[in-house]
Design an enzyme around this catalytic site. Structure first.
Site, PDB file in Angstrom:
ATOM      1  N   VAL A 172       0.866  -1.320   0.120  1.00  0.00           N
ATOM      2  CA  VAL A 172       0.103   0.032  -0.033  1.00  0.00           C
ATOM      3  C   VAL A 172       0.938   1.260   0.009  1.00  0.00           C
ATOM      4  O   VAL A 172       1.805   1.186   0.411  1.00  0.00           O
ATOM      5  CB  VAL A 172      -0.894   0.033   1.093  1.00  0.00           C
ATOM      6  N   SER A 173       0.469   2.285  -0.620  1.00  0.00           N
ATOM      7  CA  SER A 173       1.255   3.660  -0.575  1.00  0.00           C
ATOM      8  C   SER A 173       1.365   4.486   0.668  1.00  0.00           C
ATOM      9  O   SER A 173       2.362   5.025   0.905  1.00  0.00           O
ATOM     10  CB  SER A 173       0.853   4.432  -1.704  1.00  0.00           C
ATOM     11  N   THR A 174       0.361   4.321   1.493  1.00  0.00           N
ATOM     12  CA  THR A 174       0.364   5.105   2.797  1.00  0.00           C
ATOM     13  C   THR A 174      -0.223   4.384   3.787  1.00  0.00           C
ATOM     14  O   THR A 174      -0.731   3.331   3.781  1.00  0.00           O
ATOM     15  CB  THR A 174      -0.728   6.404   2.362  1.00  0.00           C
TER      16      THR A 174
END
Length: 182
Positions: free
Chosen positions: A10-12
């Site tokens: 996931v990015s964040t």
């Protein structure tokens, strides 16, 4: 046949990799590495650790293609290296599996499309540069000092002005002034 090893990203920190991890486990992955990192980030410790565990005959499984690669060329390069190492690749969402003939075909089509895209970008860039040159524009960063400023700096220096004072008057750095007064 080797193991299925999963990778979820996931990015964040606001996002959760739980859905990806569950899908990878349901697909038969014996272990899933999860990571929170932007796709553009080159340093992904969990992915590096996963690569160190892959053995010939294993298959790397991702939930979706964009979880593995930063861009299509990067993704293709990564999957190509897996193939060289004797490791398969599978993407659940896109139903790509390089351990099958159909999956290899899809992967090859992606490779051809990426090469086509690179060639189009190169052609457009070269055309744009040619048009700009024909109109008398040159690319690159503008010079730090104009010809008029260089002449003015030389006159000031000949007149006995210090380099520090010349720099302040012209608003340029010491290295720029030295480079042009040589």
């Amino acid at each position: 046949m080797g193991e299925l090893l999963g990778y979820a990203r996931v990015s964040t920190t606001d996002q959760s990799a739980d859905a990806q991890s569950e899908a990878l486990s349901a697909a038969g992955c014996s272990r899933v590495w999860t990571e929170t990192a932007s796709g553009a980030t080159t340093s992904r410790p969990q992915l590096s650790d996963l690569f160190s565990h892959l053995r010939r005959g294993d298959t790397l499984v991702v939930w979706r293609l964009d979880r593995l690669g930063r861009s299509l060329p990067h993704l293709l390069e990564t999957v190509e290296q897996l193939d060289v190492d004797g490791v398969g690749f599978r993407s659940l969402t896109e139903a790509i599996d390089t351990t099958t003939s159909g999956g290899k075909l899809i992967y090859s089509i992606f490779g051809a499309l990426a090469e086509f895209e690179r060639n189009l970008i190169r052609e457009r860039t070269n055309l744009g540069l040619a048009v700009a040159r024909a109109q008398g524009r040159l690319g690159g960063r503008p010079p730090a000092m104009s010809g008029t400023q260089i002449k003015q700096a030389k006159r000031m220096r000949t007149g006995g002005m210090s380099l520090t004072d010349i720099r302040e008057v012209l608003g340029v750095s010491r290295s720029t002034l030295y480079r042009h007064l040589k």
